[in-house]
Scaffold this active site. Structure first.
Site, PDB file in Angstrom:
ATOM      1  N   THR A 168      46.402 -25.187  16.610  1.00 14.05           N
ATOM      2  CA  THR A 168      46.384 -25.031  18.211  1.00 14.05           C
ATOM      3  C   THR A 168      45.898 -23.743  18.837  1.00 14.05           C
ATOM      4  O   THR A 168      45.721 -23.834  19.963  1.00 14.05           O
ATOM      5  CB  THR A 168      47.803 -25.550  18.753  1.00 14.05           C
ATOM      6  OG1 THR A 168      47.487 -26.157  20.028  1.00 14.05           O
ATOM      7  CG2 THR A 168      48.760 -24.534  18.747  1.00 14.05           C
ATOM      8  N   ASP A 207      51.796 -31.447  24.957  1.00 12.01           N
ATOM      9  CA  ASP A 207      50.319 -31.506  24.346  1.00 12.01           C
ATOM     10  C   ASP A 207      50.111 -31.641  22.828  1.00 12.01           C
ATOM     11  O   ASP A 207      50.063 -32.471  22.160  1.00 12.01           O
ATOM     12  CB  ASP A 207      49.552 -30.751  24.859  1.00 12.01           C
ATOM     13  CG  ASP A 207      50.266 -29.237  24.943  1.00 12.01           C
ATOM     14  OD1 ASP A 207      51.314 -28.955  24.437  1.00 12.01           O
ATOM     15  OD2 ASP A 207      49.558 -28.224  25.364  1.00 12.01           O
ATOM     16  N   GLU A 228      41.468 -27.444  24.681  1.00 11.18           N
ATOM     17  CA  GLU A 228      41.095 -28.424  25.756  1.00 11.18           C
ATOM     18  C   GLU A 228      39.653 -28.356  25.977  1.00 11.18           C
ATOM     19  O   GLU A 228      39.065 -28.733  25.002  1.00 11.18           O
ATOM     20  CB  GLU A 228      41.919 -28.181  26.906  1.00 11.18           C
ATOM     21  CG  GLU A 228      42.290 -26.907  27.384  1.00 11.18           C
ATOM     22  CD  GLU A 228      41.180 -26.083  27.986  1.00 11.18           C
ATOM     23  OE1 GLU A 228      40.752 -24.913  27.419  1.00 11.18           O
ATOM     24  OE2 GLU A 228      40.773 -26.434  29.013  1.00 11.18           O
ATOM     25  N   GLU A 277      54.755 -19.478  19.794  1.00  9.67           N
ATOM     26  CA  GLU A 277      53.684 -18.514  19.931  1.00  9.67           C
ATOM     27  C   GLU A 277      53.459 -17.707  18.811  1.00  9.67           C
ATOM     28  O   GLU A 277      52.320 -17.329  18.525  1.00  9.67           O
ATOM     29  CB  GLU A 277      54.082 -17.652  21.094  1.00  9.67           C
ATOM     30  CG  GLU A 277      54.125 -18.651  22.500  1.00  9.67           C
ATOM     31  CD  GLU A 277      52.695 -19.118  22.902  1.00  9.67           C
ATOM     32  OE1 GLU A 277      51.797 -18.789  22.335  1.00  9.67           O
ATOM     33  OE2 GLU A 277      52.681 -19.865  23.791  1.00  9.67           O
ATOM     34  N   ARG A 312      50.021 -17.947  16.851  1.00  9.43           N
ATOM     35  CA  ARG A 312      48.936 -16.727  16.984  1.00  9.43           C
ATOM     36  C   ARG A 312      49.010 -15.929  15.819  1.00  9.43           C
ATOM     37  O   ARG A 312      48.003 -15.346  15.666  1.00  9.43           O
ATOM     38  CB  ARG A 312      49.322 -16.343  18.358  1.00  9.43           C
ATOM     39  CG  ARG A 312      49.224 -16.992  19.501  1.00  9.43           C
ATOM     40  CD  ARG A 312      49.418 -16.061  20.982  1.00  9.43           C
ATOM     41  NE  ARG A 312      49.668 -17.035  21.805  1.00  9.43           N
ATOM     42  CZ  ARG A 312      49.201 -16.417  23.254  1.00  9.43           C
ATOM     43  NH1 ARG A 312      48.876 -15.407  23.423  1.00  9.43           N
ATOM     44  NH2 ARG A 312      49.717 -17.433  24.066  1.00  9.43           N
TER      45      ARG A 312
END
Length: 633
Positions: free
Chosen positions: A616, A315, A529, A182, A186
């Site tokens: 991502t 994913d 997504e 993360e 980020r």
């Protein structure tokens, strides 16, 4: 007494008689001419067929181009109008009113956060408070995650205040454990993107380099796979207390874009080698079927028996295979080979069709041990909404790894793609159609998890059973007899009045953390997504329908998630109106969802797909030519 007007039947009798006489004469004429005209038609058909054969042998593209334009290779949905140009790049103009509406939503979110919680990692819009990820303090997740969106949207005043906070107040001297994945996607990704979009503001590169140096100790393990947590102050990698000795496959394989770009900027090859070594280990551990289990041993560098899925913890492994290949301008074929191998495995083992409408979805493989310890695999018709990233990824991959030329048409033509490229494009289009179908709820928003019908589910005897998919526990009704034990366990419609429904039914501003099978909150971060897939699909096709779907999603968010007092909140049940909110606004709402919606409605010259790759967390990074050679093949 006679009727003043004859009945319709009587009025029509003279006309019917004349029509019968005319029909008899016409029939006789046809019979007389049938012999000669039939021979003529047969000869004409042979002449036409011979002409088609000669033309096809002379130039097959005349025939294939006609089929492409007539039936449309890209299999768009009924009513769509894709771009008709065969020249790249195709210019797609901005929809300014819709783009401006997205900007207004961002400002509504940011200003609430800035007023109540500036600098805190997370924001709670109902209580108007912020919170941090560790007791030692935060590292500005929300600020850093959002700042490149401000740059793209031209929000100069908001950007100036956010930059000032990063320059003056952002500190990584925190004696607390932060998630490696993360923090990388980020914060490190956000700093690197801001550096590029600000035309090289050194404050971002300095902060990114400091953060990366503090993260590097996570790679000091027996295998070289990184620890899942990092203590930023101590510079020590930390194991996951819940899964001793294990690391998430997605998490260790989704650090590469960020560290490789930083290596390119700084000339420090150590960043590159550490994350590349993780990919070498993963490739060496390949399972016979080509799929990845969601956990690996941090000591041995091998897969352990665990679920196989394209949702949480799996994913972004697949996502970054393609994006690593794109990031270095196709100069590293090892990643395209790994990507194509994985896509073939997905099609062979996970891609399924629903029983009623033939909707395309991806199932999960769950390991089960019998009394003797033998492991078998159960195919489970469950799909996280995270899987919807795959739709756009497949379509993008089809035009890159599956293209027969350096560039393809918009949308691509059949002859421009390899057989695997055509397969991936078709699956991507169909999967996105399924993902949009899951927005058919009371709120117009999709749940985090859906289950698909299979013949053995025992629901066919009930008239209220769903046709293709359902949400477990979404509704507070009992539509059938309590005697149906299977439905009580598996059907969509059970939640006691006043109780929060299961996690499956939630909508977390379209990017999610999802539950794993043992029912804890999964810390695997968000993957792009539905909204990202709509953005990619629109750029690759010019099809207005993708914009229309994106606008419908945005309007549903505005209606059900927007708080008049400021900010947007998660809703706990997409199939319940009026909605109930959870007091949380995820950082990826401003970083990902609103960014992709903005780009969907913006001019296609903004961040073109042949010059940028998105990490991502939707942070755009430029495509570059590397000076470092890939260390494995």
């Amino acid at each position: 007494m006679t009727d003043p007007l004859p009945s319709k039947k009587k009025r029509d009798q003279p006309k019917q008689a004349l029509a019968a006489q005319a029909g008899k004469a016409h029939k006789e004429g046809r019979q007389h001419a049938a012999g000669s005209s039939g021979v003529f038609k047969l000869l004409s058909a042979f002449v036409l067929l011979a002409a088609v054969v000669v033309a096809y042998r002379h130039d097959p593209t005349l025939f294939t181009d006609f089929l492409d334009s007539w039936i449309g290779f890209s299999e768009h949905w009924e009513g769509s109008q894709p771009a008709t140009s065969t020249n790249n790049p195709v210019h797609l103009s901005a929809d300014i009113p819709k783009r401006n509406a997205v900007v207004a939503a961002f400002r509504h979110s940011w200003l609430a956060y800035e007023k109540d919680a500036m600098g805190d990692d997370e924001y709670h819009p109902i209580s108007h408070k912020g919170s941090n990820l560790t007791s030692a303090g935060g590292i500005g997740y929300t600020v850093v995650d959002s700042i490149d969106t401000m740059l793209l949207m031209g929000l100069e005043a908001e950007y100036a205040r956010a930059r000032s906070w990063i320059a003056d107040k952002l500190s990584f001297e925190r004696d607390g454990n932060f998630n490696t994945f993360e923090t990388t996607i980020r914060v490190l990704g956000g700093l690197l993107s801001a550096y590029h979009l600000s035309s090289g503001d050194p404050v971002y590169l300095d902060k990114a380099t400091e953060l990366a140096d503090r993260i590097l100790p996570v790679f000091e393990t027996p295998s070289g796979l990184p620890h899942p947590m990092i203590n930023l102050a101590k510079g020590v990698g930390v194991a996951n207390a819940d899964f001793t000795g294990l690391v998430s496959t997605a998490e260790v394989a989704t650090l590469q874009l960020e560290f490789r770009y930083l290596s390119h900027l700084t000339g420090n090859d150590d960043y590159w080698r550490r994350v590349e070594n993780a990919m070498r280990i993963i490739k060496s551990a390949r399972l016979p079927h080509g799929l990845a289990s969601i956990f690996m041993s941090v000591d041995e560098g091998q897969y352990v028996t665990s679920a196989i899925r394209l949702g949480s913890r799996g994913d972004s492994y697949y996502e970054y295979l393609l994006k690593q290949y794109l990031q270095t301008n196709g100069s590293e074929p090892v990643y395209s080979d790994m990507y194509e191998d994985a896509m073939t495995a997905i099609h062979n083992h996970l891609v399924q069709k629903s029983t009623k409408s033939g909707m395309t979805y991806t199932a999960e493989l769950i390991p089960e041990k019998d009394a003797s310890g033998e492991v078998s695999w159960r195919l489970t018709p469950k799909q996280d909404h995270l899987v919807c990233f795959l739709a756009g990824s497949l379509m993008l991959g089809a035009t890159k790894t599956g293209a027969l030329a350096q560039s393809v048409s918009v949308p691509p033509r059949d002859k421009e793609l390899t057989p695997s490229g055509r397969r991936d494009w078709k699956t991507g289009v169909e999967l996105l159609r399924t993902c949009m179908s899951t927005h058919d709820t009371a709120t117009g928003l999709s749940p985090e998890i859906v289950h698909f019908r299979i013949p053995s589910d025992g629901m066919d005897h009930n008239s209220m059973a769903p046709a293709d998919w359902y949400i477990k526990g979404a509704r507070q009704v009992f539509p059938f007899s309590m005697s149906f034990g299977y439905e009580l366990e598996h059907f969509a419609c059970f939640a006691s009045p006043g109780e929060f429904p299961p996690y499956d039914a939630r909508y977390m501003l379209r990017y999610v953390y999802v539950f794993t099978y043992v029912q804890y909150t999964d810390t695997n971060g968000p993957s792009p997504e539905t909204v990202e897939s709509l953005f990619l699909s629109y750029r690759l096709t010019g099809d207005q329908l993708y914009r229309d779907h994106g606008w419908n999603i945005f309007q549903s968010i505005e209606k059900h998630c927007r708080l008049s007092s400021g900010g947007y909140a998660t809703i706990v049940n997409v199939d319940e109106v009026p909605v109930r909110h959870e007091d949380k606004m995820e950082t990826f709402w401003m970083s990902e969802t609103l960014k992709y919606l903005y780009l969907l409605f913006d001019d296609s010259n903004t961040l073109p797909l042949d010059k940028y790759v998105f990490n991502t967390e939707a942070h755009p990074l430029p495509i570059f030519q590397p000076s470092v050679r890939t260390g494995f093949s």
